[in-house]
Write an enzyme that holds these catalytic residues in place. Sequence first.
Site, mmCIF file in Angstrom:
data_model
loop_
_atom_site.group_PDB
_atom_site.id
_atom_site.type_symbol
_atom_site.label_atom_id
_atom_site.label_comp_id
_atom_site.label_asym_id
_atom_site.label_seq_id
_atom_site.Cartn_x
_atom_site.Cartn_y
_atom_site.Cartn_z
ATOM 1 N N CYS A 35 -26.243 -5.282 -7.547
ATOM 2 C CA CYS A 35 -27.468 -5.573 -6.800
ATOM 3 C C CYS A 35 -27.150 -6.114 -5.415
ATOM 4 O O CYS A 35 -27.376 -7.295 -5.121
ATOM 5 C CB CYS A 35 -28.313 -6.574 -7.574
ATOM 6 N N ARG A 46 0.810 -1.220 0.000
ATOM 7 C CA ARG A 46 0.000 0.000 0.000
ATOM 8 C C ARG A 46 0.849 1.279 0.000
ATOM 9 O O ARG A 46 0.535 2.227 -0.704
ATOM 10 C CB ARG A 46 -0.883 -0.021 1.253
ATOM 11 N N TYR A 74 -4.890 -2.654 -3.640
ATOM 12 C CA TYR A 74 -6.088 -3.454 -3.382
ATOM 13 C C TYR A 74 -7.313 -2.878 -4.097
ATOM 14 O O TYR A 74 -8.415 -2.865 -3.562
ATOM 15 C CB TYR A 74 -6.317 -3.598 -1.868
HETATM 16 N N1 LLP Z 1 3.284 -9.129 3.411
HETATM 17 C C1 LLP Z 1 2.303 -10.029 3.633
HETATM 18 C C2 LLP Z 1 2.657 -11.366 4.100
HETATM 19 C C3 LLP Z 1 0.972 -9.669 3.420
HETATM 20 O O1 LLP Z 1 0.013 -10.566 3.631
HETATM 21 C C4 LLP Z 1 0.649 -8.361 2.972
HETATM 22 C C5 LLP Z 1 -0.729 -7.965 2.756
HETATM 23 C C6 LLP Z 1 1.706 -7.466 2.733
HETATM 24 C C7 LLP Z 1 3.004 -7.876 2.979
HETATM 25 C C8 LLP Z 1 1.481 -6.060 2.255
HETATM 26 O O2 LLP Z 1 0.785 -5.302 3.184
HETATM 27 P P1 LLP Z 1 0.647 -3.701 3.004
HETATM 28 O O3 LLP Z 1 2.027 -3.114 3.090
HETATM 29 O O4 LLP Z 1 0.047 -3.452 1.668
HETATM 30 O O5 LLP Z 1 -0.228 -3.296 4.118
HETATM 31 N N2 LLP Z 1 -7.081 -5.941 1.071
HETATM 32 C C9 LLP Z 1 -6.716 -5.179 2.234
HETATM 33 C C10 LLP Z 1 -5.292 -5.367 2.635
HETATM 34 C C11 LLP Z 1 -4.931 -6.804 2.860
HETATM 35 C C12 LLP Z 1 -3.471 -7.014 3.068
HETATM 36 C C13 LLP Z 1 -3.112 -8.426 2.821
HETATM 37 N N3 LLP Z 1 -1.725 -8.706 3.044
HETATM 38 C C14 LLP Z 1 -7.055 -3.700 1.994
HETATM 39 O O6 LLP Z 1 -7.629 -3.377 0.963
HETATM 40 O O7 LLP Z 1 -6.813 -2.861 2.863
#
Ligand code: LLP
Length: 383
Positions: free
Chosen positions: A317, A253, A345
Amino acid sequence: MKVSGVDLESIAEEFGTPTYVIDFERVRENYTRLNEALECPHVIAYAYKANHEPELVRMLALMGSGATVPSAYGVMLARWAGVSPDKVVLVGPSPSRYDLEEALRYGALISLESESEASVLEKMGRARVMVRVNTGIEAGAHPSLVTGGKKSKFGLPPRRALMLLKSLRSTMDVEGIHTHIGSQILSIEPFKRAVELIMKLVRDFGEVKVIDMGGGLGIPYLNEEAFPLEEYSDIVCDAASQVGATLFVESGRYIVGDAGYLLTRVNYVKEVGEEKWLLIDAGMNDFLRPALYNAKHRIIAEGNGPKERYLVAGPVCESADVFGEYYLPRLKEGDLIAIGDVGAYGFSMASRYNLRPLPAVVSVDEGRYRLLRERESFGRAIF
Ligand code: LLP
C-alpha cells in the site's frame, strides 16, 4: 523459462511465489572472470551486503574469495564460511562497539572512517587498520549510490585521512588505504581519478601493504555497455604493483547481480482509463531497488502474440510500489514472470513491510535446484 537448465515454473510450483532464485554457475563465472582479469597479487573481498546467502558466500570462500562486511554478524558469517582473517575487511560509516570488537577479535582488517572511530578502537586494542578516503569523486548510477563528495558521510578527505594514518602508526598496524567511490559505475574515468588520488596519498604516506579500491563495478541492467573490466584491471593493478601492495577489490554487484531472478505471479490485471496494471505478488518489500532508486530491471515473461503495454506494480500500500512500464506478451492471473538481475541488493534489502513474510530463496546449479531459505510464515518470524 529456464535458468541453468532448470524450469522456473517447477520452482514456483514447489515453493510458491515470490521466490528468489540464484544461479550459482553464473556467480562462479562472474567471480572467475574478475579473478582472472586481475593480473596482480589481489584479494576479491566480496561485499556480503549485496547478497549474504550463507551457501553462496561459502561457495565463494571455497573459490578463494575474501569478504567485505558491514557488521559483527558479517564477520561471523565470513568466519563460518571459512574466510581467513587476512581476507576480511570490516567497513562502515558508523560501526558499533560490538562490530569493532568482533572484527578485532577475528583479526580482520578494519577500515576507519573517522578520527573518533579510531580513538574508540585504540582503546580496544591493537588492530590491523586502513583509513577510508573520501576522494570527492561523485560516481554512481543514482544520487543514493554516490559515496564521495563534501556532502557524503563516508570516509575522510585526503589530507585528514593522511594525518590519521600517520597518527595511528604507533598504536595500530596500519596496513593500507581504502576507498569506495560509489556503486553501479560503468565508466572507467571515476576509477582512474580515484587511483591517481590514492597513489598520491600512498606516496605521501610511505609504504602500504594494501590498496583497497572498494567495489562499484557496474553491470548492464538494460542496454548499457558492459563494464570495461580489462581497462579497470590494468589501472588498479599497475598502481598496486608500482608500490608492491596487495590490491583489494570489494565487488558485490559484479559477482552476483545478474545471477538472481525474482519469481512472481500475476495476481490481477486491471485496466483503468489508459493504463493497464499488471499487479504481481512481489512488492517493494521483497525488492526495493525500483522504489528506492527508480531502478528498472528486465522482466522475463513467456507468451505469444503482440506485446502489450503494462504498468507493473506490487501489492504494497504505497504509490512507490511500482516496477515501471513494460511491453510484455499478454498475461493473465496466475501467470509466472521473472524479474532479472536481482542477485545483488535483492533479498538482502527485503523487509516485512505490510506484514509480508520474507520470500523463499532457491539455488540452481548444474541442472538441479535446492531450497536455501524457506519462505517465512505466520507465527514463525513475522511478528
Ligand atoms: N565496499 C563498500 C565499502 C560498500 O559500501 C559497498 C556497497 C561495496 C563495497 C560493494 O559495492 P558494489 O560492488 O556492489 O557496487 N543498494 C544499492 C547499492 C548500495 C551499495 C552499498 N555499498 C543498490 O541496490 O544499487
